[in-house]
Design a protein around this motif. Structure first.
Motif, PDB file in Angstrom:
ATOM      1  N   UNK A  68      12.499  46.257  -4.244  1.00 44.88           N
ATOM      2  CA  UNK A  68      12.976  46.118  -5.451  1.00 44.88           C
ATOM      3  C   UNK A  68      12.362  46.762  -6.623  1.00 44.88           C
ATOM      4  N   UNK A  69      11.026  46.417  -6.505  1.00 46.96           N
ATOM      5  CA  UNK A  69      10.266  47.177  -7.555  1.00 46.96           C
ATOM      6  C   UNK A  69      10.128  48.546  -7.315  1.00 46.96           C
ATOM      7  N   UNK A  70      10.077  48.981  -6.304  1.00 54.73           N
ATOM      8  CA  UNK A  70      10.010  50.407  -6.093  1.00 54.73           C
ATOM      9  C   UNK A  70      11.193  51.155  -6.541  1.00 54.73           C
ATOM     10  N   UNK A  71      12.422  50.329  -6.142  1.00 52.74           N
ATOM     11  CA  UNK A  71      13.813  50.971  -6.468  1.00 52.74           C
ATOM     12  C   UNK A  71      14.009  50.884  -8.120  1.00 52.74           C
ATOM     13  N   UNK A  72      13.584  50.038  -8.696  1.00 56.05           N
ATOM     14  CA  UNK A  72      13.535  49.928 -10.275  1.00 56.05           C
ATOM     15  C   UNK A  72      12.675  50.906 -10.835  1.00 56.05           C
ATOM     16  N   UNK A  73      11.411  51.390 -10.335  1.00 63.54           N
ATOM     17  CA  UNK A  73      10.627  52.101 -10.874  1.00 63.54           C
ATOM     18  C   UNK A  73      11.214  53.545 -10.652  1.00 63.54           C
ATOM     19  N   UNK A  74      11.588  53.635  -9.582  1.00 64.11           N
ATOM     20  CA  UNK A  74      12.263  55.106  -9.367  1.00 64.11           C
ATOM     21  C   UNK A  74      13.540  55.355 -10.071  1.00 64.11           C
ATOM     22  N   UNK A  75      14.122  54.682 -10.577  1.00 63.23           N
ATOM     23  CA  UNK A  75      15.530  54.477 -11.215  1.00 63.23           C
ATOM     24  C   UNK A  75      14.937  54.670 -12.827  1.00 63.23           C
ATOM     25  N   UNK A  76      14.004  54.210 -13.067  1.00 63.66           N
ATOM     26  CA  UNK A  76      13.415  54.379 -14.696  1.00 63.66           C
ATOM     27  C   UNK A  76      12.679  55.515 -14.740  1.00 63.66           C
TER      28      UNK A  76
END
Length: 101
Positions: A68-76
């Motif tokens: 989840x942290x990786x996905x959130x950082x990728x979309x941000x």
């Protein structure tokens, strides 16, 4: 005309931040669940009936936290090219779609 592939793409200037983020997520995905499993097994869930099950659940939880942290950082991340409105601000700017009406 040689086309760069694989690891060579990550070493390019514009991709270094992505490579750093991917490397950090890979390292976290390897270490955090293992660390959580053994900490849970030897320290947190020693008095439970089945400490392996509880420790495995804790490891799965931390694996999902990393994902989840990786996905959130990728979309941000900011986009490289700003969106351009086509057609004077009418519609959604999707010129490839069929014209209806």
């Amino acid at each position: 005309m040689s086309q760069k592939k694989g690891y060579a793409l990550l070493l390019q200037e514009q991709n270094r931040d992505v490579a750093r983020k991917l490397g950090s997520a890979t390292l976290a995905m390897f270490t955090l669940p293992l660390l959580a499993f053994y900490v849970g097994l030897h320290f947190l869930f020693t008095n439970k009936e089945d400490p392996l099950m509880w420790s495995g659940g804790l490891a799965v939880f931390f694996a999902n936290v990393v994902i989840v942290g990786y996905v959130v950082s990728a979309f941000s991340e900011e986009d490289d090219e700003p969106e351009q409105r086509v057609g004077g601000g009418q519609g959604d700017g999707d010129e490839a779609g069929p014209r209806v009406g």
